[in-house]
Design a protein around this motif. Structure first.
Motif, PDB file in Angstrom:
ATOM      1  N   ASP A 230       0.854  -1.188   0.000  1.00 48.58           N
ATOM      2  CA  ASP A 230       0.000   0.000   0.000  1.00 48.58           C
ATOM      3  C   ASP A 230       0.891   1.240   0.000  1.00 48.58           C
ATOM      4  OD1 ASP A 230      -2.221   1.638   0.312  1.00 48.58           O
ATOM      5  OD2 ASP A 230      -2.432   1.283   2.464  1.00 48.58           O
ATOM      6  N   LYS A 232       0.682   4.740   1.848  1.00 49.03           N
ATOM      7  CA  LYS A 232      -0.147   5.419   2.854  1.00 49.03           C
ATOM      8  C   LYS A 232      -0.109   6.936   2.745  1.00 49.03           C
ATOM      9  CE  LYS A 232      -1.639   2.371   6.026  1.00 49.03           C
ATOM     10  NZ  LYS A 232      -1.306   1.480   7.083  1.00 49.03           N
ATOM     11  N   GLY A 244      -5.865   6.573   4.247  1.00 45.72           N
ATOM     12  CA  GLY A 244      -6.350   5.186   4.233  1.00 45.72           C
ATOM     13  C   GLY A 244      -5.596   4.344   3.210  1.00 45.72           C
ATOM     14  N   TYR A 291      -5.507  -9.985   7.864  1.00 49.37           N
ATOM     15  CA  TYR A 291      -4.619  -9.062   7.140  1.00 49.37           C
ATOM     16  C   TYR A 291      -3.428  -8.766   8.036  1.00 49.37           C
ATOM     17  CZ  TYR A 291      -3.627  -4.193   5.395  1.00 49.37           C
ATOM     18  OH  TYR A 291      -3.069  -3.025   4.934  1.00 49.37           O
ATOM     19  N   ASN A 307      -5.265  -6.689  10.872  1.00 51.17           N
ATOM     20  CA  ASN A 307      -6.637  -6.255  10.604  1.00 51.17           C
ATOM     21  C   ASN A 307      -7.483  -7.497  10.378  1.00 51.17           C
ATOM     22  OD1 ASN A 307      -6.134  -3.435  10.695  1.00 51.17           O
ATOM     23  ND2 ASN A 307      -5.252  -3.551   8.660  1.00 51.17           N
ATOM     24  N   ARG A 309      -9.981  -7.915   8.344  1.00 47.20           N
ATOM     25  CA  ARG A 309     -10.744  -7.819   7.090  1.00 47.20           C
ATOM     26  C   ARG A 309      -9.753  -7.552   5.968  1.00 47.20           C
ATOM     27  NH1 ARG A 309      -8.062  -3.252   6.528  1.00 47.20           N
ATOM     28  NH2 ARG A 309      -8.437  -1.655   8.068  1.00 47.20           N
ATOM     29  N   GLY A 311      -7.844  -5.339   3.146  1.00 47.25           N
ATOM     30  CA  GLY A 311      -7.432  -3.934   3.093  1.00 47.25           C
ATOM     31  C   GLY A 311      -8.190  -3.203   1.995  1.00 47.25           C
ATOM     32  N   ASP A 312      -8.215  -1.899   2.138  1.00 48.84           N
ATOM     33  CA  ASP A 312      -8.762  -1.043   1.087  1.00 48.84           C
ATOM     34  C   ASP A 312      -7.670  -0.032   0.770  1.00 48.84           C
ATOM     35  OD1 ASP A 312     -10.211   0.513  -0.606  1.00 48.84           O
ATOM     36  OD2 ASP A 312     -11.850   0.953   0.779  1.00 48.84           O
ATOM     37  N   PRO A 313      -6.956  -0.132  -0.335  1.00 44.07           N
ATOM     38  CA  PRO A 313      -7.306  -0.803  -1.583  1.00 44.07           C
ATOM     39  C   PRO A 313      -6.801  -2.233  -1.782  1.00 44.07           C
ATOM     40  CG  PRO A 313      -5.454   0.684  -1.956  1.00 44.07           C
ATOM     41  CD  PRO A 313      -5.790   0.775  -0.498  1.00 44.07           C
ATOM     42  N   GLU A 314      -6.109  -2.855  -0.816  1.00 44.93           N
ATOM     43  CA  GLU A 314      -5.471  -4.153  -1.093  1.00 44.93           C
ATOM     44  C   GLU A 314      -6.450  -5.219  -1.586  1.00 44.93           C
ATOM     45  OE1 GLU A 314      -5.112  -2.199   1.522  1.00 44.93           O
ATOM     46  OE2 GLU A 314      -3.119  -2.348   2.426  1.00 44.93           O
TER      47      GLU A 314
HETATM   48  N1  GLY Z   1      -4.988   0.188   3.241  1.00 42.47           N
HETATM   49  C1  GLY Z   1      -4.820  -0.028   4.615  1.00 42.47           C
HETATM   50  C2  GLY Z   1      -5.888  -0.786   5.273  1.00 42.47           C
HETATM   51  O1  GLY Z   1      -6.842  -1.207   4.652  1.00 42.47           O
HETATM   52  O2  GLY Z   1      -5.808  -1.002   6.475  1.00 42.47           O
END
Ligand code: GLY
Ligand code: AMP
Length: 458
Positions: A230, A232, A244, A291, A307, A309, A311-314
């Motif tokens: 990512d 950041k 994010g 994650y 995490n 869930r 990732g966003d955008p992963e």
């Molecule tokens: N892109 C970082 C996250 O989803 O935590």
């Protein structure tokens, strides 16, 4: 050990499997990728969102708008529509027990229950768990509850990072030397943190390069996804505020240019050991997506945080590469019989670039019109995912969060990057995007830094 959902899933899903109705919770770019992947495999999407995501709306059978914290409203929408299972994109509902709520009411859930979601919900718990279980992939840390404890920790660690113990939407971490200019700045921040949270984690600042390993986990087998990196910081060359995520890359061999197969195996082993320790301590299986945010440091891969869930955008990188049926993967996670052969990813590289309102994240230009020429983007073979945009009539408008993600595939990260940037001019508005995601120049700079730190030997 209580598995909780074992009894309901096999029987109930068996009856309804052909209908494939899925409740999807959330409304960002990540959820747009989940919706696309599920509907490609024949799922009917019932979308529970806090506002309308136009991309998800287009794919969904039905949409219900409500606060994501209102589990009862989400559950009634699911029940009315007789969904087979539910999946949640963002972390907050999971950390607050949405999986428990649904499963107690006999709707299977792809995502961990509250107790095991504490691996993200409490940074202090996550750090202590790894220490207690001798999973040696964490920085030196102190958990503090008072200002005098914080003062002592700061003196001892010297170069440190301060993390509130609780969810902060990615905005709570402050790094000494970057966000905190002096120890007295740091102590002021600790006061602020301890006024809102019971605890804070103060830990050693580690130098290196970050990467993400996402896995599917059914409580028995853990299945790795391609590694992702990512970006950041808001501005080119890793300048500006933390966000994010402004864009992300993945490589055709599912590694990264600075991560070997052996290092990926090491990272996977760390995630596996953590899951086993978590289940042993909590007496409950973890099911869903895990994650691992890693830093490749002098000590090897260490965990920055977990995490619960995608990732966003992963999520956009990996789900765009998933050749297998994602719906089937979800059923297998629920049933607890996932195997690596259920999860095959295309051997292509990806680059994802987020377009965000100008001024994001501190002073975003919200409520500004956006024009998108979808056809021109699709003609070039690039994928488009709506994130936080508002639709009013036929018009699209920015909000205060990230607006649109573009995803391109290629033989290399660099080829995918060029392809992605070749279509950005087909999205118009008061938008900003980084121009260096997936470029050779940025990757070489990162690798040179790792060589100078003595971390990368090639
Ligand atoms: N892109 C970082 C996250 O989803 O935590
Ligand atoms: P987190 O919210 O834990 O993902 O942290 C946000 C960002 O802070 C990470 O992406 C890192 O860039 C940075 N960070 C967190 N922990 C550390 C650490 N121990 N050393 C250096 N940077 C860190």
């Amino acid at each position: 050990m209580s598995l909780g959902i074992e009894k309901i899933t096999k029987k109930d899903i068996g009856k309804q499997k052909l209908m494939h109705k899925v409740l999807l919770i959330g409304e960002g770019g990540r959820e747009a990728a989940i919706a696309k992947s599920l509907s490609k495999n024949g799922a009917k999407i019932f979308a529970y969102m806090s506002f309308v995501n136009p991309g998800i709306e287009k794919l969904a059978e039905k949409v219900e708008i409500g606060p994501l914290a209102d589990f009862d409203k989400a559950f009634h929408f699911a029940k009315e529509n007789n969904v087979d299972f539910a999946i949640c994109g963002p972390e907050a509902p999971l950390v607050n027990g949405i999986a428990d709520y649904f499963e107690e009411r006999k709707i299977p859930f792809v995502g961990p229950k509250k107790e095991v979601a504490q691996i993200e919900g409490s940074k202090a718990f996550a750090r202590d768990l790894m220490k207690r279980n001798k999973i040696d992939a964490y920085p030196e840390f102190r958990i503090v509850e008072t200002i005098s404890e914080a003062e002592k920790a700061i003196k001892e660690l010297k170069d440190y990072v301060i993390k509130p113990d609780g969810l902060t939407g990615g905005k709570g971490v402050k790094v000494f030397g970057e966000h905190l200019k002096s120890d007295s700045d740091a102590l002021k921040y600790c006061e602020q943190v301890l006024a809102q949270h019971r605890k804070a984690v103060i830990e050693e600042r580690v130098d290196g390069e970050e990467f993400v390993l996402q896995c599917f986990y059914d409580g028995n087998s853990i299945v790795q996804m391609p590694l992702v990196q990512d970006h950041k910081r808001a501005l080119d060359d890793d300048n500006g505020e933390n966000t994010g995520g402004m864009g992300s890359i993945s490589d055709s061999d599912h590694l990264l240019p600075f991560i070997s197969k052996e290092l990926k195996e090491k990272a996977l082993e760390i995630v596996k050991q953590t899951m086993l320790a978590l289940e042993k301590e909590k007496g409950m299986k973890y099911r869903g997506i895990i994650y691992g945010q890693f830093m490749l440091s002098r000590k090897g891969p260490i965990i920055i945080e977990y995490n619960v869930r995608f990732g966003d955008p992963e999520a956009i990188n990996v789900l765009s590469l998933l050749n297998s049926d994602f719906l089937n993967v979800c059923y297998k996670i629920i049933e607890g019989n996932l195997s690596p052969s259920d999860v095959i990813f295309q051997r292509m590289a990806t680059t994802c670039v987020y377009l965000v309102p100008k001024g994001y994240p501190t002073n975003p230009a919200k409520d500004m019109p956006i024009e998108v020429d979808e056809n021109k983007i699709y003609e070039k073979g690039v994928e488009l995912y709506y994130a936080s945009v508002k639709r009013i009539g036929k018009g699209l408008y920015t909000t205060s969060s990230r607006s649109i993600a573009l995803l391109a595939k290629g033989e290399s990260i660099y080829e995918a990057s060029e392809k992605c940037y070749s279509v950005v001019n087909h999205v118009k508005g008061e938008l900003h995007y980084r121009r260096d995601i997936g470029t050779k120049k940025l990757m070489e700079k990162r690798m040179d830094r790792l060589r100078k730190l003595g971390i990368l030997k090639w």
